[in-house]
Design a protein around this motif. Structure first.
Motif, PDB file in Angstrom:
ATOM      1  N   THR A  12       0.778  -1.155   0.109  1.00  0.00           N
ATOM      2  CA  THR A  12       0.038  -0.082  -0.110  1.00  0.00           C
ATOM      3  C   THR A  12       0.688   1.227   0.093  1.00  0.00           C
ATOM      4  OG1 THR A  12      -0.245   0.078   2.584  1.00  0.00           O
ATOM      5  CG2 THR A  12      -1.822  -0.969   1.235  1.00  0.00           C
ATOM      6  N   LEU A  13       2.080   1.153   0.562  1.00  0.00           N
ATOM      7  CA  LEU A  13       2.755   2.490   0.841  1.00  0.00           C
ATOM      8  C   LEU A  13       2.029   3.527   1.488  1.00  0.00           C
ATOM      9  CD1 LEU A  13       4.591   1.150  -1.529  1.00  0.00           C
ATOM     10  CD2 LEU A  13       5.421   3.568  -1.939  1.00  0.00           C
ATOM     11  N   LYS A  14       1.219   3.019   2.642  1.00  0.00           N
ATOM     12  CA  LYS A  14       0.372   3.866   3.448  1.00  0.00           C
ATOM     13  C   LYS A  14       1.477   4.714   4.282  1.00  0.00           C
ATOM     14  CE  LYS A  14      -3.348   3.679   6.488  1.00  0.00           C
ATOM     15  NZ  LYS A  14      -2.907   4.126   7.774  1.00  0.00           N
ATOM     16  N   LYS A  15       2.248   4.302   4.774  1.00  0.00           N
ATOM     17  CA  LYS A  15       3.316   5.034   5.875  1.00  0.00           C
ATOM     18  C   LYS A  15       4.220   5.949   4.907  1.00  0.00           C
ATOM     19  CE  LYS A  15       4.767   5.867   9.769  1.00  0.00           C
ATOM     20  NZ  LYS A  15       4.216   6.625  10.919  1.00  0.00           N
ATOM     21  N   ALA A  16       4.477   5.313   3.913  1.00  0.00           N
ATOM     22  CA  ALA A  16       5.257   6.020   3.017  1.00  0.00           C
ATOM     23  C   ALA A  16       4.868   7.346   2.282  1.00  0.00           C
ATOM     24  CB  ALA A  16       5.872   5.408   1.772  1.00  0.00           C
ATOM     25  N   HIS A  17       3.358   7.151   2.289  1.00  0.00           N
ATOM     26  CA  HIS A  17       2.540   8.423   1.759  1.00  0.00           C
ATOM     27  C   HIS A  17       2.506   9.441   2.980  1.00  0.00           C
ATOM     28  CE1 HIS A  17      -1.192  10.284   0.977  1.00  0.00           C
ATOM     29  NE2 HIS A  17      -0.903  10.344  -0.166  1.00  0.00           N
ATOM     30  N   GLU A  18       2.365   8.800   4.087  1.00  0.00           N
ATOM     31  CA  GLU A  18       2.172   9.748   5.159  1.00  0.00           C
ATOM     32  C   GLU A  18       3.575  10.584   5.412  1.00  0.00           C
ATOM     33  OE1 GLU A  18      -0.385   6.811   7.777  1.00  0.00           O
ATOM     34  OE2 GLU A  18       1.038   7.555   9.027  1.00  0.00           O
ATOM     35  N   LEU A  19       4.654  10.004   5.292  1.00  0.00           N
ATOM     36  CA  LEU A  19       6.077  10.484   5.345  1.00  0.00           C
ATOM     37  C   LEU A  19       6.215  11.592   4.240  1.00  0.00           C
ATOM     38  CD1 LEU A  19       7.711   7.630   6.893  1.00  0.00           C
ATOM     39  CD2 LEU A  19       7.085   9.516   8.123  1.00  0.00           C
ATOM     40  N   ASP A  20       5.395  11.626   3.189  1.00  0.00           N
ATOM     41  CA  ASP A  20       5.577  12.284   1.841  1.00  0.00           C
ATOM     42  C   ASP A  20       6.956  11.659   1.308  1.00  0.00           C
ATOM     43  OD1 ASP A  20       5.001  14.376   0.074  1.00  0.00           O
ATOM     44  OD2 ASP A  20       6.466  15.783   1.231  1.00  0.00           O
ATOM     45  N   GLY A  21       6.952  10.466   1.466  1.00  0.00           N
ATOM     46  CA  GLY A  21       8.088   9.775   0.519  1.00  0.00           C
ATOM     47  C   GLY A  21       9.589  10.108   1.105  1.00  0.00           C
ATOM     48  N   ARG A  22       9.509  10.482   2.454  1.00  0.00           N
ATOM     49  CA  ARG A  22      11.140  11.015   2.661  1.00  0.00           C
ATOM     50  C   ARG A  22      11.292  10.060   3.993  1.00  0.00           C
ATOM     51  NH1 ARG A  22      11.928  16.765   1.248  1.00  0.00           N
ATOM     52  NH2 ARG A  22      10.001  17.499   0.270  1.00  0.00           N
ATOM     53  N   ASN A  23      12.554   9.616   4.299  1.00  0.00           N
ATOM     54  CA  ASN A  23      13.080   8.953   5.500  1.00  0.00           C
ATOM     55  C   ASN A  23      12.184   7.938   5.677  1.00  0.00           C
ATOM     56  OD1 ASN A  23      14.647  11.284   6.428  1.00  0.00           O
ATOM     57  ND2 ASN A  23      12.880  12.411   6.798  1.00  0.00           N
ATOM     58  N   LEU A  24      12.402   6.905   4.697  1.00  0.00           N
ATOM     59  CA  LEU A  24      11.534   5.750   4.750  1.00  0.00           C
ATOM     60  C   LEU A  24      12.168   4.530   5.514  1.00  0.00           C
ATOM     61  CD1 LEU A  24      10.298   5.956   1.384  1.00  0.00           C
ATOM     62  CD2 LEU A  24       9.124   6.975   3.330  1.00  0.00           C
TER      63      LEU A  24
END
Ligand code: NIG
Ligand code: FE
Length: 406
Positions: A12-24
């Motif tokens: 889903t990349l849900k968390k990556a989306h919340e983090l705006d694609g940075r510091n993953l």
């Protein structure tokens, strides 16, 4: 409404989306095992583990997707696929020791492709581009950015922008999204005394005409590089684009660090691309901006040049995307999944960073904020692979899984 159930995995990349694609972190792929998804034409309505599917969706006829993995749609955010001829000979010359810029000075390079492109008609160029789009789509790529820039005179550049517009209309009905980038500032034809003369006589007037004629240009791009367009040209084009209400970006710091990333980030560019030679100041400027750093590892491999310092970008919280840079000269490879899979170990990129780079962050590089993750409310743009786990895709370098967009 569509209900698809029992995917082995939904990435889903849900968390990556919340983090705006940075510091993953590794877990930010936000994988749902045995997942199901509900969506309509416009948006994702529900996603989760199949055992949690709400009762009201259980009565709807569904497709069983066991044996499949669902990802946010793969985006190739950097291609130059409208061109005539090929430069196969140049690749052989480079293997035998020649350098990209020396080949260009000796009559090869972008200006060679300009001649070949000018020899073809609008419909011949359109047909070639269709073949290329369909091959790229067969890898599971659903959004493709296409730059003009091999016409390099007023009439042919106008035609190239119209061809990309035609491609956009044709493929929209097939679910493939084409992004039209105007890049007449790709090289300076020999008939012009200077880059600024070409900019003033062709690039800027044509940009105005495209706007006046209502041709749907999504971005303006420029090859900001020694021997092509300098800092002043780039600033001028950015300013003009802004006045016309167009979004802009650049090819920067490919052969030398000419502070292209700094200029792009401080000017509000949507993205800046290549960045093989970008140093600390460029990385810091990008980290403080919303400009996406689009890395193109295929070009470094194809030209045999040292790669961008990807880890330094990622560690500084820069938003990093990866594109194929598919073009006839510096990277004749059209498979962005292959390019990213090959690059990740060199870049010291994690699996999450890799997938974010060709889905979420690549979409954001094109200012497509409504896609890039599988969460309710976003557009239902997916790539679906017939594999048991996401690991298999990047493990099988260069294999065409013939993924579908659904
Ligand atoms: O992105 N760097 C500038 N433009 C292309 C190369 C074009 C060519 O060599 O034909 C690129 O690498
Ligand atoms: Fe490029």
């Amino acid at each position: 409404m569509k209900v698809l159930r029992n995917f082995n995995q939904i990435i889903t990349l849900k968390k990556a989306h919340e983090l705006d694609g940075r510091n993953l972190k590794n877990c930010d792929l936000s994988i749902i095992e045995n997942g199901s998804v509900v969506f309509d034409e416009e948006k994702i309505i529900w996603v989760g583990a199949d055992e949690e599917l709400p009762e009201n969706y259980k009565n709807i006829p569904y497709l069983n997707k066991k044996g499949h993995v669902l990802l946010p749609e793969i985006v190739d955010c950097h291609t130059h696929l409208v061109f005539g001829g090929n430069r196969a000979k140049e690749y052989s010359m480079r293997l035998n020791g020649a350098d990209y810029q020396d080949i260009a000075k000796a009559g090869g390079g972008i200006l060679y492709t300009m001649n070949k492109t000018n020899e073809l008609t609008r419909s011949e160029l359109f047909d070639l581009a269709c073949e290329r789009i369909e091959r790229i789509n067969s890898y599971g790529v659903g959004t493709i950015e296409i730059k003009s820039g091999y016409g390099l005179n007023f009439d042919k550049e106008y035609e190239c922008s119209l061809i990309i517009d035609d491609l956009k209309q044709k493929y929209a009905s097939l679910g493939i999204q084409i992004i039209n980038t105007y890049m007449a500032a790709h090289a300076v034809p020999k008939s012009f005394a200077s880059s600024s003369a070409y900019l003033d006589e062709v690039v800027i007037p044509l940009m105005k005409k495209l706007v006046d004629d209502g041709v749907g240009i999504d971005f303006v791009d420029i090859f900001h590089e020694a021997g092509y367009f300098d800092n002043k040209d780039t600033q001028k084009l950015f300013d003009m684009a802004q006045i016309l209400g167009l979004k802009f970006k650049s090819h920067a710091d490919e052969f030398i660090d000419n502070k292209g990333a700094v200029l792009a980030a401080t000017s509000g560019a949507s993205s800046t691309e290549h960045l093989l030679c970008t140093e600390k100041d460029g990385i810091e400027a990008l980290a403080q901006s919303s400009t996406v750093a689009t890395l193109l590892p295929g070009t470094g491999f194809f030209l045999g040049k040292p790669q961008a310092k990807a880890r330094a970008f990622l560690d500084a919280s820069v938003k990093v995307a990866i594109g194929s840079d598919y073009n006839p000269g510096s990277c004749h490879c059209d498979n962005v999944i292959l390019v990213a899979s090959l690059a990740a170990p060199h870049y010291k990129m994690t699996l999450t960073e890799l997938w974010a780079a060709i889905t979420l962050n690549a979409a954001h590089a094109l200012d497509l904020r409504e896609q890039g993750a599988i969460i309710p409310g976003l557009k239902p743009r997916f790539s679906c692979f017939a594999v048991d786990s996401v690991d298999e895709i990047t493990y099988s370098w260069g294999r065409n899984f013939k993924a579908s967009l659904l």
